[in-house]
Scaffold this active site. Structure first.
Site, PDB file in Angstrom:
ATOM      1  N   ASP A 105       1.365  19.927  -2.096  1.00  0.00           N
ATOM      2  CA  ASP A 105       1.252  21.079  -2.973  1.00  0.00           C
ATOM      3  C   ASP A 105       2.273  22.096  -2.441  1.00  0.00           C
ATOM      4  OD1 ASP A 105       0.586  22.951  -4.865  1.00  0.00           O
ATOM      5  OD2 ASP A 105      -1.570  22.695  -4.624  1.00  0.00           O
TER       6      ASP A 105
HETATM    7  C1  BGC Z   1      -0.672  24.538  -7.496  1.00  0.00           C
HETATM    8  C2  BGC Z   1      -0.319  23.200  -8.088  1.00  0.00           C
HETATM    9  C3  BGC Z   1       0.975  23.306  -8.860  1.00  0.00           C
HETATM   10  C4  BGC Z   1       2.065  23.844  -7.928  1.00  0.00           C
HETATM   11  C5  BGC Z   1       3.405  23.993  -8.593  1.00  0.00           C
HETATM   12  C6  BGC Z   1       0.478  25.148  -6.710  1.00  0.00           C
HETATM   13  O1  BGC Z   1       0.184  26.458  -6.364  1.00  0.00           O
HETATM   14  O2  BGC Z   1      -1.789  24.392  -6.647  1.00  0.00           O
HETATM   15  O3  BGC Z   1      -1.342  22.753  -8.926  1.00  0.00           O
HETATM   16  O4  BGC Z   1       1.318  22.070  -9.386  1.00  0.00           O
HETATM   17  O5  BGC Z   1       1.661  25.121  -7.464  1.00  0.00           O
HETATM   18  O6  BGC Z   1       3.373  25.018  -9.521  1.00  0.00           O
END
Ligand code: BGC
Length: 715
Positions: free
Chosen positions: A258
């Site tokens: 993530d």
């Molecule tokens: C989120 C993810 C997301 C990623 C990219 C993160 O903060 O938890 O779900 O895909 O950001 O935007």
């Protein structure tokens, strides 16, 4: 019949095996050939991002950049390369599909396929390679700010919807990303919280959707979660990533972090992460798997071979997508391929089927013969939800609000007046008395009232990065609803929310109640159709709605949000209805519940057990009849209950379901197949799924607490 099902299954299994053997072999050869040509520096460049949503290309070898994008409701608005700001493109307005909570509440796996197809086409049109969806974390607490992005409290329902959605989207030539692996069940301290969970709950509740996505849908990428699991960050967690995902399940795709979820070069290198995306510091050299990894390898502290496996997986995904040598996406003419009328139709279908009728005291559908004036009340009647909620930011081609939907549908024959009723504010407890007074006046002057309340994507509600402080309706809505119900008892409440809210103080006075998640670009159309009876509601709850937070298992048995940086999942496998049913705690609305404008009866129950070698199938069949006056759709739910077992088991667990459309008076036979896993539990001592010989009950009904057919079998 039994025989033909088994033969069919074996034949398709054989086809899949033949196909994957051939493909995998040639893909592996190509990947190995490329790998041997890469320098260490090039390899390292491939295992982390170079902008917020891309990886770098290596043009001399035809290795393209990977283009990633969020998220579950459609392709996210284009992001600036080096910040969370919008890139301010003028041609990236897309379809805004219903949130996954809504998709799941259709309980229609064919719609999950249709969703995946449309979603995949939009992603291809936007030039994306990997889409960061679906989110498949389990609704453990009603308070999780991201519940609306996920599907359900039930792992089986989540798995079935996720598998079809992923397969369909990937068939369009993109990779999907199962997220957030694993145990990201709260936003509170999400970046640091340590989850302590039993092995049984991990396997039975929190992992099945990921397992099915890998084994059945062959998802090409998985995103590690922000949180820690048993002391190790999920993105550097050898047990989750190496042992379970890659060794046990045989995952061949890539594991990405993530955004900013990596914390240590050595652990990221050795424990199963393949691609590091965006450290919050934001510059290339601060990637843990960037310069620091190169330095550690050069200093002899990390074996360069660990990088090969990561690069091999990234190249494998590129080969599977057939994008080697691909140029940067050409965005000419892109806008016309986004948010097309076909995709809007899909969004509408899902929205229509996702709306849940929870109460109906002869108030719905609206009696348009007697209603000449209609008061529409509530901020959610005019609020657009696409552009909010965190990483699921959609620049929607359009979004029809509930008020607009009603105006279009009945505005010619009914005089519609509107009052805002409550104001959105940073203070969730703020009450605007003048707005309530105005709403009361508007309601009293009308023949009927529809009040659109619930939540929205503001921080502290259904929004990434924060959890809800409680289960209460914000902005004085309870006061508003009570006052409006008093002023005009002919009031229907429509709750727009992706998670449970308390409704106990007024539910007995409401004549009708619809519950709906964020349902996309055609929200207003779908709601107007359901309210007026053109569409008969057929959604069912994918999570239990307790009377109050204090009734929920994470509150009673477990911990939330945790203490001193750790949250103990002492609620174990007793999540959602598994707790409410087994411990006999009455919720306000049970899991799987939803009414219709018609009624259904179940009959002719039959169970056949088929066994071929070690593979057991159970074919459950029964008739469902529409016993009312109008056409409608019923979701039949099949639960399994083991009567006596060595380890405690929930009273019943969902293991099958089917949705059927029936004209008034029509009856159809439904068949649901239960496989071996439907009867097993995970034994943490034996470290395997166990099928105990003995008696099982197979229960069929319209919700988890409305079982209409029941029969015992012995296995
Ligand atoms: C989120 C993810 C997301 C990623 C990219 C993160 O903060 O938890 O779900 O895909 O950001 O935007």
């Amino acid at each position: 019949m039994k025989k033909s099902i088994t033969l069919l299954m074996l034949a398709s299994l054989f086809n899949i095996m033949l196909y994957s053997c051939k493909t995998t072999e040639s893909v592996d050869q190509k990947v190995d050939a490329l790998l041997s040509k890469l320098t260490l520096e090039e390899k390292i460049s491939l295992i982390h991002g170079n902008t917020y949503f891309t990886t770098p290309a290596i043009p001399r070898l035809g290795i393209p950049a990977l283009h990633l994008s969020d998220g579950p409701c459609g392709v996210r608005e284009e992001n600036a390369p080096y910040s969370w700001e919008s890139a301010n493109w003028t041609n990236d307005a897309t379809a805004y599909f219903p949130a996954l909570t809504a998709l799941a509440s259709t309980w229609d796996t064919e719609l999950a396929t249709e969703f995946g197809n449309a979603y995949g086409e939009e992603a291809v049109a936007r030039g994306k390679d990997i889409m960061l969806a679906p989110g498949m974390n389990i609704h453990r607490t009603p308070l999780n700010g991201r519940n609306w992005e996920y599907m359900s409290e039930d792992p089986f329902l989540t798995s079935r919807m996720a598998v079809n959605y992923i397969k369909a989207a990937q068939s369009k030539g993109i990779a999907m990303c199962a997220k957030h692996y694993a145990l990201n069940n709260q936003e509170f301290e999400r970046g640091t919280i340590n989850v302590e969970v039993s092995e049984r709950a991990l396997r039975e509740i929190y992992l099945p959707a990921f397992e099915a996505s890998v084994k059945e849908a062959e998802v090409l990428s998985v995103m590690g979660a922000y949180n820690k699991v048993r002391g190790n960050y999920a993105c550097q967690n050898p047990y989750l990533l190496q042992k379970i995902l890659k060794e046990e399940w045989g995952f061949r795709g890539l594991v990405m972090s993530d955004w900013g979820a990596v914390h240590n070069t050595f652990e990221a290198a050795y424990n199963g992460l393949d691609l590091e995306m965006l450290p919050m510091q934001g510059t290339k050299n601060t990637y843990y798997m960037g310069q620091p990894l190169l330095d550690s390898i050069k200093a002899g502290k990390i074996d360069p071979k660990v990088v090969d496996d990561k690069v091999r997986r990234i190249l494998y995904v590129m080969e599977m997508l057939n994008i080697m040598g691909k140029a940067e996406p050409d965005t000419t003419g892109m806008a016309a391929k986004l948010g097309t009328s076909e995709h809007a139709k899909t969004a509408l279908k899902i929205a229509e089927e996702s709306i849940i009728l929870l109460k109906n005291n002869q108030s719905l559908p609206l009696n348009l013969k007697s209603i000449k004036t209609l008061a529409v009340i509530g901020d959610n009647a005019t609020r657009k939800h696409a552009h909010g909620g965190g990483s699921t930011v959609i620049k929607a081609k359009y979004e029809i609000t509930p008020l607009e939907g009603l105006q279009t549908k009945i505005g010619n024959s009914v005089k519609i007046s509107y009052a805002q009723g409550y104001a959105v504010s940073n203070d969730l407890k703020a009450i605007d008395k003048s707005l309530i007074a105005e709403a009361v006046k508007t309601a009293a002057a009308a023949d009927a009232v529809i009040l659109f309340g619930g939540l929205n994507h503001e921080p502290g509600l259904d929004c990434e990065g924060t959890d809800k402080p409680d289960m209460k309706l914000p902005y004085g809505q309870n006061e508003l609803i009570k006052a409006v119900l008093k002023a005009n008892p002919n009031t229907v409440i429509v709750m727009i929310a992706g998670s449970p809210v308390e409704m106990g103080s007024w539910i007995q006075d409401a004549k009708g109640l619809l519950y709906t998640s964020y349902i996309g670009m055609e929200t207003g159309t779908a709601l107007a159709e359901v309210l007026t009876g053109d569409i008969n509601p057929s959604g069912k709850l994918t999570y239990t709605i307790p009377y109050k937070l204090e009734d929920s298992p994470s509150y009673v048995l477990g911990e939330y949000p945790g203490k001193n940086g750790t949250v103990k999942y002492n609620d174990d496998i007793w999540v959602g209805y598994r707790y409410f049913d087994t411990k006999n705690v009455k919720p306000m609305f049970p899991f799987g519940f939803g009414l219709s404008y018609t009624t259904f009866a179940y009959d002719n129950y039959k169970i056949d057990i088929a066994k071929k070698n070690e593979t057991l199938y159970c074919v459950v069949s029964f008739d469902v009849k529409n016993t009312g006056q109008v056409e409608g759709k019923e979701i039949a739910e099949v639960y399994v209950s083991e009567l006596k077992s060595a380890l405690p088991r929930p009273l019943k667990e969902l293991k099958g379901f089917a949705k059927v459309s029936l004209k008034a008076g029509e009856s159809k036979k439904l068949e649901v197949i239960l496989d071996k896993r439907a009867f097993q539990y995970y034994d943490p001592d034996k470290k395997q799924w166990i099928l105990e010989p003995g008696k099982f009950e197979i229960l069929v009904g319209g919700s988890s607490d409305n079982i209409l057919l029941k029969e015992q079998i012995e296995l």
